[in-house]
Design an enzyme around this catalytic site. Structure first.
Site, PDB file in Angstrom:
ATOM      1  N   SER A 238      -2.868   6.664  -2.593  1.00  0.00           N
ATOM      2  CA  SER A 238      -3.320   7.853  -3.638  1.00  0.00           C
ATOM      3  C   SER A 238      -4.653   6.984  -3.008  1.00  0.00           C
ATOM      4  O   SER A 238      -4.929   5.725  -2.536  1.00  0.00           O
ATOM      5  CB  SER A 238      -3.016   8.119  -4.966  1.00  0.00           C
ATOM      6  OG  SER A 238      -3.028   6.255  -5.391  1.00  0.00           O
ATOM      7  N   LYS A 239      -5.524   6.653  -3.521  1.00  0.00           N
ATOM      8  CA  LYS A 239      -7.296   6.441  -3.654  1.00  0.00           C
ATOM      9  C   LYS A 239      -6.583   4.880  -4.091  1.00  0.00           C
ATOM     10  O   LYS A 239      -7.086   4.527  -3.768  1.00  0.00           O
ATOM     11  CB  LYS A 239      -7.894   6.768  -5.099  1.00  0.00           C
ATOM     12  CG  LYS A 239      -8.603   7.917  -4.741  1.00  0.00           C
ATOM     13  CD  LYS A 239      -9.675   8.477  -6.261  1.00  0.00           C
ATOM     14  CE  LYS A 239     -10.276   9.801  -5.132  1.00  0.00           C
ATOM     15  NZ  LYS A 239     -11.071  10.866  -6.167  1.00  0.00           N
ATOM     16  N   ARG A 240      -5.860   4.717  -4.514  1.00  0.00           N
ATOM     17  CA  ARG A 240      -5.519   2.901  -5.042  1.00  0.00           C
ATOM     18  C   ARG A 240      -5.345   1.882  -4.019  1.00  0.00           C
ATOM     19  O   ARG A 240      -4.747   0.647  -4.147  1.00  0.00           O
ATOM     20  CB  ARG A 240      -4.471   3.658  -6.805  1.00  0.00           C
ATOM     21  CG  ARG A 240      -2.736   3.551  -6.325  1.00  0.00           C
ATOM     22  CD  ARG A 240      -1.822   3.016  -6.723  1.00  0.00           C
ATOM     23  NE  ARG A 240      -0.530   2.944  -6.846  1.00  0.00           N
ATOM     24  CZ  ARG A 240      -0.163   4.513  -6.904  1.00  0.00           C
ATOM     25  NH1 ARG A 240      -0.767   5.786  -7.359  1.00  0.00           N
ATOM     26  NH2 ARG A 240       1.471   4.580  -5.676  1.00  0.00           N
ATOM     27  N   GLY A 242      -6.596   2.305  -1.791  1.00  0.00           N
ATOM     28  CA  GLY A 242      -7.800   1.884  -0.519  1.00  0.00           C
ATOM     29  C   GLY A 242      -8.054   2.880  -0.508  1.00  0.00           C
ATOM     30  O   GLY A 242      -8.339   4.336  -0.267  1.00  0.00           O
TER      31      GLY A 242
END
Length: 469
Positions: A238-240, A242
Protein backbone atom coordinates in the site's frame (compact mmCIF):
# COMPACT_ATOMS: atom_id res chain seq x y z
CA UNK A 1 -7.32 -19.76 -32.35
CA UNK A 2 -5.44 -16.53 -31.65
CA UNK A 3 -4.79 -15.88 -27.96
CA UNK A 4 -6.17 -12.52 -26.85
CA UNK A 5 -5.51 -11.06 -23.40
CA UNK A 6 -6.48 -7.75 -21.86
CA UNK A 7 -5.47 -5.32 -19.19
CA UNK A 8 -8.51 -3.51 -17.86
CA UNK A 9 -7.70 -0.94 -15.15
CA UNK A 10 -10.24 1.35 -13.51
CA UNK A 11 -9.13 5.01 -13.88
CA UNK A 12 -9.63 5.95 -10.25
CA UNK A 13 -5.92 6.44 -9.51
CA UNK A 14 -2.44 5.89 -10.89
CA UNK A 15 -1.08 2.66 -12.36
CA UNK A 16 0.14 0.80 -9.27
CA UNK A 17 2.68 -1.99 -9.01
CA UNK A 18 0.11 -4.77 -8.72
CA UNK A 19 -1.70 -3.53 -11.82
CA UNK A 20 1.57 -3.20 -13.71
CA UNK A 21 2.49 -6.82 -12.92
CA UNK A 22 -0.95 -7.99 -14.11
CA UNK A 23 -0.50 -5.95 -17.29
CA UNK A 24 2.96 -7.46 -17.79
CA UNK A 25 1.74 -11.05 -17.36
CA UNK A 26 -1.16 -10.44 -19.76
CA UNK A 27 1.16 -8.75 -22.26
CA UNK A 28 3.75 -11.54 -22.01
CA UNK A 29 1.18 -14.28 -22.48
CA UNK A 30 -0.20 -12.64 -25.63
CA UNK A 31 3.30 -12.04 -27.02
CA UNK A 32 4.48 -15.56 -26.16
CA UNK A 33 1.56 -17.00 -28.14
CA UNK A 34 1.84 -14.59 -31.06
CA UNK A 35 -1.52 -13.19 -29.97
CA UNK A 36 -3.05 -9.80 -29.21
CA UNK A 37 -3.01 -7.61 -26.12
CA UNK A 38 -6.00 -5.33 -25.53
CA UNK A 39 -6.07 -2.23 -23.30
CA UNK A 40 -9.49 -1.41 -21.88
CA UNK A 41 -10.31 1.44 -19.52
CA UNK A 42 -13.11 0.36 -17.17
CA UNK A 43 -14.56 3.77 -16.39
CA UNK A 44 -18.14 2.87 -15.42
CA UNK A 45 -17.56 4.36 -11.95
CA UNK A 46 -18.20 7.82 -13.37
CA UNK A 47 -17.94 9.66 -10.04
CA UNK A 48 -14.45 8.33 -9.24
CA UNK A 49 -12.99 8.01 -12.75
CA UNK A 50 -10.82 10.94 -13.86
CA UNK A 51 -8.99 11.98 -17.00
CA UNK A 52 -5.80 12.48 -14.97
CA UNK A 53 -6.00 8.83 -13.85
CA UNK A 54 -6.49 7.70 -17.46
CA UNK A 55 -3.44 9.76 -18.46
CA UNK A 56 -1.43 8.25 -15.59
CA UNK A 57 -2.32 4.71 -16.71
CA UNK A 58 -1.39 5.41 -20.34
CA UNK A 59 1.83 7.13 -19.27
CA UNK A 60 2.78 4.20 -17.03
CA UNK A 61 2.12 1.63 -19.75
CA UNK A 62 4.12 3.65 -22.27
CA UNK A 63 7.05 4.08 -19.86
CA UNK A 64 7.12 0.33 -19.21
CA UNK A 65 6.99 -0.35 -22.96
CA UNK A 66 3.82 -2.47 -22.68
CA UNK A 67 2.31 -1.57 -26.04
CA UNK A 68 -1.22 -2.68 -26.85
CA UNK A 69 -2.50 -4.09 -30.13
CA UNK A 70 -6.07 -2.85 -29.72
CA UNK A 71 -7.59 -0.03 -27.67
CA UNK A 72 -7.70 1.79 -25.48
CA UNK A 73 -11.40 1.02 -25.30
CA UNK A 74 -13.63 2.91 -22.87
CA UNK A 75 -16.66 1.31 -21.25
CA UNK A 76 -18.53 4.62 -21.03
CA UNK A 77 -18.61 4.67 -24.84
CA UNK A 78 -20.27 1.25 -24.98
CA UNK A 79 -23.40 1.85 -22.85
CA UNK A 80 -25.77 1.25 -25.79
CA UNK A 81 -24.32 -2.24 -26.27
CA UNK A 82 -24.70 -3.10 -22.56
CA UNK A 83 -28.29 -1.86 -22.47
CA UNK A 84 -29.15 -3.87 -25.56
CA UNK A 85 -27.96 -7.09 -23.90
CA UNK A 86 -29.58 -6.27 -20.56
CA UNK A 87 -32.88 -5.89 -22.42
CA UNK A 88 -32.22 -9.23 -24.13
CA UNK A 89 -31.77 -10.93 -20.75
CA UNK A 90 -34.99 -9.31 -19.50
CA UNK A 91 -36.88 -10.48 -22.58
CA UNK A 92 -35.56 -14.02 -22.14
CA UNK A 93 -36.48 -14.13 -18.45
CA UNK A 94 -32.83 -14.31 -17.40
CA UNK A 95 -32.93 -10.97 -15.58
CA UNK A 96 -35.60 -9.05 -13.70
CA UNK A 97 -36.53 -5.69 -12.23
CA UNK A 98 -36.05 -5.39 -8.47
CA UNK A 99 -37.91 -2.62 -6.64
CA UNK A 100 -36.40 -3.26 -3.19
CA UNK A 101 -35.06 -0.07 -1.64
CA UNK A 102 -31.53 0.09 -0.29
CA UNK A 103 -32.99 0.64 3.20
CA UNK A 104 -35.00 -2.59 2.95
CA UNK A 105 -31.97 -4.50 1.73
CA UNK A 106 -29.77 -3.09 4.51
CA UNK A 107 -32.32 -4.18 7.13
CA UNK A 108 -32.45 -7.72 5.68
CA UNK A 109 -28.66 -7.95 5.64
CA UNK A 110 -28.35 -6.74 9.23
CA UNK A 111 -30.81 -9.40 10.33
CA UNK A 112 -28.95 -12.10 8.37
CA UNK A 113 -25.64 -11.09 9.96
CA UNK A 114 -27.22 -11.06 13.41
CA UNK A 115 -28.33 -14.66 12.75
CA UNK A 116 -24.81 -15.61 11.67
CA UNK A 117 -25.85 -15.92 8.03
CA UNK A 118 -24.02 -14.67 4.96
CA UNK A 119 -25.59 -11.28 3.99
CA UNK A 120 -27.28 -11.59 0.62
CA UNK A 121 -30.24 -10.46 -1.45
CA UNK A 122 -33.05 -13.00 -0.85
CA UNK A 123 -34.53 -13.00 -4.37
CA UNK A 124 -37.67 -11.12 -3.31
CA UNK A 125 -38.52 -9.75 -6.77
CA UNK A 126 -37.13 -12.68 -8.78
CA UNK A 127 -40.51 -13.98 -9.94
CA UNK A 128 -42.83 -11.08 -9.11
CA UNK A 129 -44.82 -9.32 -11.81
CA UNK A 130 -46.68 -6.79 -9.64
CA UNK A 131 -44.32 -3.98 -10.61
CA UNK A 132 -45.24 -0.61 -9.03
CA UNK A 133 -45.65 2.27 -11.48
CA UNK A 134 -43.11 5.07 -11.40
CA UNK A 135 -40.93 3.46 -8.70
CA UNK A 136 -37.11 3.26 -9.07
CA UNK A 137 -35.69 -0.20 -9.72
CA UNK A 138 -32.46 -2.02 -10.41
CA UNK A 139 -32.09 -4.93 -12.81
CA UNK A 140 -30.74 -8.17 -11.37
CA UNK A 141 -29.34 -11.21 -13.16
CA UNK A 142 -31.17 -14.47 -12.42
CA UNK A 143 -28.31 -16.57 -11.11
CA UNK A 144 -28.93 -20.34 -11.34
CA UNK A 145 -30.31 -21.66 -8.03
CA UNK A 146 -28.67 -25.10 -8.23
CA UNK A 147 -25.49 -26.67 -9.51
CA UNK A 148 -22.05 -25.12 -9.39
CA UNK A 149 -19.52 -23.14 -11.40
CA UNK A 150 -16.08 -24.62 -12.08
CA UNK A 151 -13.32 -22.09 -12.75
CA UNK A 152 -10.51 -23.82 -14.61
CA UNK A 153 -7.72 -21.62 -13.30
CA UNK A 154 -4.22 -21.84 -14.80
CA UNK A 155 -2.66 -20.94 -11.45
CA UNK A 156 -5.06 -22.43 -8.86
CA UNK A 157 -6.39 -25.47 -10.68
CA UNK A 158 -10.14 -26.13 -10.61
CA UNK A 159 -12.05 -23.81 -8.26
CA UNK A 160 -15.64 -24.97 -7.68
CA UNK A 161 -18.29 -22.52 -6.39
CA UNK A 162 -21.85 -23.64 -5.61
CA UNK A 163 -24.51 -21.44 -7.18
CA UNK A 164 -26.28 -21.40 -3.83
CA UNK A 165 -23.37 -19.26 -2.60
CA UNK A 166 -24.17 -16.55 -5.17
CA UNK A 167 -27.10 -14.15 -5.05
CA UNK A 168 -28.76 -12.32 -7.94
CA UNK A 169 -26.26 -9.72 -9.04
CA UNK A 170 -27.33 -6.16 -9.94
CA UNK A 171 -26.44 -5.62 -13.61
CA UNK A 172 -28.09 -2.20 -14.01
CA UNK A 173 -28.34 0.50 -11.34
CA UNK A 174 -31.46 2.52 -10.64
CA UNK A 175 -30.02 5.42 -12.67
CA UNK A 176 -29.85 3.17 -15.74
CA UNK A 177 -26.07 2.67 -15.78
CA UNK A 178 -24.72 -0.87 -16.15
CA UNK A 179 -22.53 -2.34 -13.41
CA UNK A 180 -18.91 -3.43 -13.52
CA UNK A 181 -19.47 -7.19 -13.57
CA UNK A 182 -21.87 -7.01 -16.51
CA UNK A 183 -19.72 -4.62 -18.59
CA UNK A 184 -16.68 -6.85 -18.11
CA UNK A 185 -18.55 -9.88 -19.40
CA UNK A 186 -19.82 -8.10 -22.52
CA UNK A 187 -16.41 -6.58 -23.24
CA UNK A 188 -14.55 -9.87 -22.88
CA UNK A 189 -17.04 -11.45 -25.28
CA UNK A 190 -17.09 -8.64 -27.86
CA UNK A 191 -13.29 -8.22 -27.78
CA UNK A 192 -12.65 -11.93 -28.24
CA UNK A 193 -10.70 -12.28 -24.98
CA UNK A 194 -9.48 -15.86 -24.67
CA UNK A 195 -7.45 -15.55 -21.44
CA UNK A 196 -8.32 -13.35 -18.46
CA UNK A 197 -5.22 -12.80 -16.29
CA UNK A 198 -5.99 -10.69 -13.23
CA UNK A 199 -5.54 -10.34 -9.49
CA UNK A 200 -6.94 -12.88 -7.03
CA UNK A 201 -9.20 -10.15 -5.62
CA UNK A 202 -11.37 -10.76 -8.71
CA UNK A 203 -11.76 -14.49 -8.02
CA UNK A 204 -15.15 -14.03 -6.32
CA UNK A 205 -16.41 -12.15 -9.41
CA UNK A 206 -15.46 -14.94 -11.80
CA UNK A 207 -18.29 -17.45 -11.11
CA UNK A 208 -20.85 -14.64 -11.46
CA UNK A 209 -19.28 -13.56 -14.75
CA UNK A 210 -19.18 -17.13 -16.07
CA UNK A 211 -22.90 -17.55 -15.33
CA UNK A 212 -23.71 -14.32 -17.20
CA UNK A 213 -21.51 -15.38 -20.16
CA UNK A 214 -23.38 -18.69 -20.36
CA UNK A 215 -26.75 -16.94 -20.12
CA UNK A 216 -25.72 -14.78 -23.10
CA UNK A 217 -24.53 -17.81 -25.04
CA UNK A 218 -21.00 -16.38 -25.07
CA UNK A 219 -17.77 -18.42 -24.92
CA UNK A 220 -16.09 -18.58 -21.49
CA UNK A 221 -12.44 -17.46 -21.51
CA UNK A 222 -9.70 -19.23 -19.58
CA UNK A 223 -8.69 -17.66 -16.27
CA UNK A 224 -5.54 -17.10 -14.26
CA UNK A 225 -5.84 -15.33 -10.90
CA UNK A 226 -2.53 -13.94 -9.67
CA UNK A 227 -1.74 -13.69 -5.95
CA UNK A 228 -1.32 -10.32 -4.28
CA UNK A 229 1.96 -8.50 -3.69
CA UNK A 230 3.02 -7.91 -0.09
CA UNK A 231 5.27 -5.13 1.16
CA UNK A 232 8.74 -5.63 2.66
CA UNK A 233 6.97 -6.06 6.04
CA UNK A 234 4.72 -8.90 4.83
CA UNK A 235 1.56 -6.75 4.79
CA UNK A 236 -0.49 -5.97 1.68
CA UNK A 237 1.38 -3.50 -0.51
CA UNK A 238 0.00 0.00 0.00
CA UNK A 239 0.98 3.67 0.00
CA UNK A 240 2.72 3.32 3.34
CA UNK A 241 5.41 1.22 1.64
CA UNK A 242 6.54 4.23 -0.37
CA UNK A 243 6.55 3.97 -4.13
CA UNK A 244 3.62 1.92 -5.30
CA UNK A 245 2.82 4.05 -8.36
CA UNK A 246 4.76 2.92 -11.40
CA UNK A 247 5.68 6.50 -12.30
CA UNK A 248 7.02 7.06 -8.79
CA UNK A 249 9.69 4.48 -9.66
CA UNK A 250 10.58 6.51 -12.72
CA UNK A 251 10.74 9.65 -10.55
CA UNK A 252 13.01 7.83 -8.09
CA UNK A 253 15.45 6.95 -10.85
CA UNK A 254 14.65 3.37 -11.79
CA UNK A 255 14.88 2.10 -15.35
CA UNK A 256 11.72 0.51 -16.78
CA UNK A 257 13.82 -2.54 -17.74
CA UNK A 258 14.72 -3.05 -14.07
CA UNK A 259 11.14 -2.66 -12.85
CA UNK A 260 9.80 -5.06 -15.53
CA UNK A 261 12.47 -7.63 -14.66
CA UNK A 262 11.63 -7.22 -10.99
CA UNK A 263 7.86 -7.49 -11.50
CA UNK A 264 8.05 -10.59 -13.70
CA UNK A 265 9.85 -12.42 -10.88
CA UNK A 266 7.19 -11.43 -8.30
CA UNK A 267 5.36 -14.71 -8.66
CA UNK A 268 6.84 -16.23 -11.84
CA UNK A 269 10.13 -18.06 -12.18
CA UNK A 270 12.28 -19.94 -14.69
CA UNK A 271 14.72 -22.06 -12.73
CA UNK A 272 17.15 -19.90 -10.77
CA UNK A 273 17.47 -17.23 -13.45
CA UNK A 274 17.15 -13.68 -12.11
CA UNK A 275 18.01 -11.46 -15.09
CA UNK A 276 15.61 -11.49 -18.04
CA UNK A 277 15.55 -9.32 -21.12
CA UNK A 278 12.11 -8.57 -22.49
CA UNK A 279 12.78 -11.02 -25.33
CA UNK A 280 13.67 -13.77 -22.84
CA UNK A 281 10.53 -13.07 -20.83
CA UNK A 282 8.39 -13.51 -23.96
CA UNK A 283 10.19 -16.69 -24.94
CA UNK A 284 10.06 -18.34 -21.51
CA UNK A 285 6.79 -17.08 -19.99
CA UNK A 286 4.01 -19.52 -19.11
CA UNK A 287 0.99 -19.22 -16.84
CA UNK A 288 1.76 -22.59 -15.26
CA UNK A 289 5.03 -21.23 -13.84
CA UNK A 290 3.23 -18.57 -11.76
CA UNK A 291 3.13 -19.52 -8.08
CA UNK A 292 -0.01 -19.55 -5.93
CA UNK A 293 1.44 -17.87 -2.86
CA UNK A 294 1.71 -14.11 -2.33
CA UNK A 295 4.97 -12.42 -3.31
CA UNK A 296 6.86 -10.08 -1.02
CA UNK A 297 8.25 -6.85 -2.45
CA UNK A 298 11.97 -6.48 -1.80
CA UNK A 299 13.29 -2.99 -2.48
CA UNK A 300 16.94 -4.07 -2.12
CA UNK A 301 16.45 -6.59 -4.93
CA UNK A 302 14.96 -3.90 -7.16
CA UNK A 303 17.92 -1.61 -6.46
CA UNK A 304 20.32 -4.44 -7.34
CA UNK A 305 18.52 -4.99 -10.64
CA UNK A 306 18.52 -1.27 -11.38
CA UNK A 307 22.27 -1.10 -10.85
CA UNK A 308 22.69 -4.11 -13.13
CA UNK A 309 20.76 -2.46 -15.96
CA UNK A 310 22.45 0.92 -15.54
CA UNK A 311 25.80 -0.84 -15.94
CA UNK A 312 24.89 -3.37 -18.63
CA UNK A 313 22.49 -1.64 -21.02
CA UNK A 314 23.97 0.35 -23.93
CA UNK A 315 24.82 3.87 -22.74
CA UNK A 316 22.49 5.38 -25.37
CA UNK A 317 19.55 3.40 -23.97
CA UNK A 318 20.29 4.51 -20.40
CA UNK A 319 20.76 8.09 -21.63
CA UNK A 320 17.23 8.14 -23.09
CA UNK A 321 15.84 7.65 -19.60
CA UNK A 322 18.53 9.65 -17.75
CA UNK A 323 17.82 12.83 -19.74
CA UNK A 324 14.54 13.27 -17.90
CA UNK A 325 16.33 13.34 -14.54
CA UNK A 326 18.84 15.95 -15.68
CA UNK A 327 15.92 18.09 -16.88
CA UNK A 328 14.13 17.63 -13.54
CA UNK A 329 17.22 18.91 -11.74
CA UNK A 330 17.51 21.86 -14.16
CA UNK A 331 20.79 20.63 -15.59
CA UNK A 332 21.20 21.72 -19.19
CA UNK A 333 23.00 19.14 -21.31
CA UNK A 334 23.79 21.73 -23.99
CA UNK A 335 27.16 22.79 -22.61
CA UNK A 336 29.02 19.62 -21.76
CA UNK A 337 30.01 16.15 -22.87
CA UNK A 338 27.65 13.68 -24.53
CA UNK A 339 25.45 12.16 -21.85
CA UNK A 340 26.46 8.66 -23.04
CA UNK A 341 30.07 9.47 -22.11
CA UNK A 342 29.08 10.58 -18.61
CA UNK A 343 26.98 7.44 -18.14
CA UNK A 344 29.91 5.29 -19.25
CA UNK A 345 32.12 6.59 -16.43
CA UNK A 346 29.43 7.06 -13.74
CA UNK A 347 27.43 3.82 -14.18
CA UNK A 348 29.42 1.90 -11.54
CA UNK A 349 28.97 4.68 -9.02
CA UNK A 350 25.19 5.00 -8.70
CA UNK A 351 22.09 3.04 -7.75
CA UNK A 352 19.59 5.23 -9.61
CA UNK A 353 19.40 7.64 -12.53
CA UNK A 354 18.40 10.34 -10.07
CA UNK A 355 21.77 9.88 -8.37
CA UNK A 356 23.41 9.87 -11.80
CA UNK A 357 22.13 13.40 -12.42
CA UNK A 358 22.99 14.57 -8.90
CA UNK A 359 26.66 13.53 -9.06
CA UNK A 360 27.20 14.60 -12.69
CA UNK A 361 26.17 18.24 -12.45
CA UNK A 362 29.81 19.49 -12.56
CA UNK A 363 30.19 18.21 -16.12
CA UNK A 364 27.55 20.67 -17.34
CA UNK A 365 27.72 23.71 -15.09
CA UNK A 366 29.96 25.45 -12.60
CA UNK A 367 29.49 24.31 -9.02
CA UNK A 368 28.39 26.98 -6.56
CA UNK A 369 30.68 25.97 -3.72
CA UNK A 370 33.12 23.26 -2.71
CA UNK A 371 31.90 20.37 -0.62
CA UNK A 372 32.72 21.64 2.84
CA UNK A 373 34.24 18.43 4.20
CA UNK A 374 36.31 17.75 1.06
CA UNK A 375 37.59 21.33 0.88
CA UNK A 376 38.52 21.40 4.56
CA UNK A 377 40.59 18.24 4.11
CA UNK A 378 42.19 18.80 0.72
CA UNK A 379 42.22 22.53 -0.14
CA UNK A 380 44.82 23.57 2.43
CA UNK A 381 48.00 25.55 2.15
CA UNK A 382 50.01 22.41 1.44
CA UNK A 383 47.96 21.87 -1.74
CA UNK A 384 48.88 25.24 -3.27
CA UNK A 385 52.16 24.12 -4.83
CA UNK A 386 50.90 20.86 -6.40
CA UNK A 387 47.78 22.61 -7.73
CA UNK A 388 49.81 25.45 -9.25
CA UNK A 389 52.24 23.06 -10.94
CA UNK A 390 49.60 20.65 -12.24
CA UNK A 391 47.59 23.61 -13.53
CA UNK A 392 50.63 24.77 -15.51
CA UNK A 393 51.24 21.29 -16.94
CA UNK A 394 47.58 20.79 -17.86
CA UNK A 395 47.44 24.25 -19.51
CA UNK A 396 50.41 23.29 -21.72
CA UNK A 397 48.83 20.09 -23.06
CA UNK A 398 48.35 20.40 -26.83
CA UNK A 399 46.45 17.13 -27.34
CA UNK A 400 43.81 16.90 -24.57
CA UNK A 401 43.24 13.20 -23.86
CA UNK A 402 43.30 10.85 -20.85
CA UNK A 403 46.91 9.80 -21.46
CA UNK A 404 48.32 13.35 -21.60
CA UNK A 405 46.20 14.37 -18.58
CA UNK A 406 47.51 11.42 -16.55
CA UNK A 407 51.07 12.21 -17.63
CA UNK A 408 50.67 15.79 -16.31
CA UNK A 409 49.40 14.51 -12.94
CA UNK A 410 52.18 11.90 -12.70
CA UNK A 411 54.80 14.48 -13.72
CA UNK A 412 53.65 16.84 -10.97
CA UNK A 413 53.91 14.15 -8.28
CA UNK A 414 57.38 13.12 -9.51
CA UNK A 415 58.68 16.68 -9.74
CA UNK A 416 57.51 17.55 -6.23
CA UNK A 417 58.43 14.10 -4.91
CA UNK A 418 55.04 13.61 -3.29
CA UNK A 419 52.50 10.80 -3.38
CA UNK A 420 49.80 10.80 -6.06
CA UNK A 421 47.16 11.58 -3.43
CA UNK A 422 48.81 14.92 -2.65
CA UNK A 423 48.20 15.96 -6.24
CA UNK A 424 45.11 13.97 -7.17
CA UNK A 425 42.81 14.77 -4.26
CA UNK A 426 43.23 18.59 -4.31
CA UNK A 427 42.86 18.44 -8.09
CA UNK A 428 39.69 16.34 -7.82
CA UNK A 429 38.10 18.78 -5.35
CA UNK A 430 39.19 21.74 -7.47
CA UNK A 431 37.69 20.37 -10.68
CA UNK A 432 34.51 18.60 -9.43
CA UNK A 433 33.78 20.53 -6.24
CA UNK A 434 33.78 17.31 -4.18
CA UNK A 435 36.01 14.47 -3.10
CA UNK A 436 34.33 11.82 -5.28
CA UNK A 437 34.61 11.27 -9.01
CA UNK A 438 35.74 8.65 -11.51
CA UNK A 439 39.48 8.51 -12.22
CA UNK A 440 40.86 11.97 -12.93
CA UNK A 441 42.20 11.25 -16.41
CA UNK A 442 38.76 10.37 -17.80
CA UNK A 443 36.93 12.94 -15.66
CA UNK A 444 39.10 15.83 -16.81
CA UNK A 445 38.98 14.56 -20.39
CA UNK A 446 35.19 15.07 -20.46
CA UNK A 447 35.71 18.70 -19.44
CA UNK A 448 37.63 21.11 -21.65
CA UNK A 449 41.06 22.42 -20.78
CA UNK A 450 39.87 26.00 -20.14
CA UNK A 451 37.24 24.79 -17.63
CA UNK A 452 39.83 22.75 -15.75
CA UNK A 453 42.35 25.65 -15.57
CA UNK A 454 39.63 28.05 -14.38
CA UNK A 455 38.43 25.67 -11.70
CA UNK A 456 41.95 25.20 -10.37
CA UNK A 457 42.15 29.03 -10.17
CA UNK A 458 38.98 28.96 -8.09
CA UNK A 459 40.54 26.41 -5.72
CA UNK A 460 43.77 28.42 -5.40
CA UNK A 461 41.74 31.54 -4.50
CA UNK A 462 39.84 29.47 -1.92
CA UNK A 463 43.16 28.35 -0.37
CA UNK A 464 44.47 31.93 -0.34
CA UNK A 465 41.31 33.22 1.35
CA UNK A 466 41.52 30.41 3.88
CA UNK A 467 45.12 31.26 4.72
CA UNK A 468 44.30 34.94 5.12
CA UNK A 469 41.22 34.48 7.29
Amino acid sequence: MTSVTRFAPSPTGYLHVGGARTALYSWLYAKSKGGEFVLRIEDTDIERSTQSAIDAILEGMAWLGLDWDKGPYYQTKRFDRYKELIQQLLDEGKAYKCFMSSEELDAIREKQMANGEKPRYPGTWRDRTDHPEGQPFVIRFKNPLSGSVTIKDHIRGDVVIANSELDDLIIQRSDGTPTYNFCVVVDDWDMGITHVIRGEDHLNNTPRQINILEALGAPVPEYAHVSMILGDDGKKLSKRHGAVSVMQYRDDGYLPQALLNYLVRLGWSHGDQEIFSKEEMIELFSLGAIGQSASAFNTEKLIWLNQHYIKSLPEAEVAEHAKWHFEQQNISLANGPALEEVIRIQADRVKTLKEMAEISRYFYEEYDAFDEKAAKKHLRGVAKEPLTLVQEKLANISDWNPESIQAAINGTAEELEVGMGKVGMPLRVAVTGSGNSPSLDITLNLLNKEQVVQRIDKALKYIANRENS
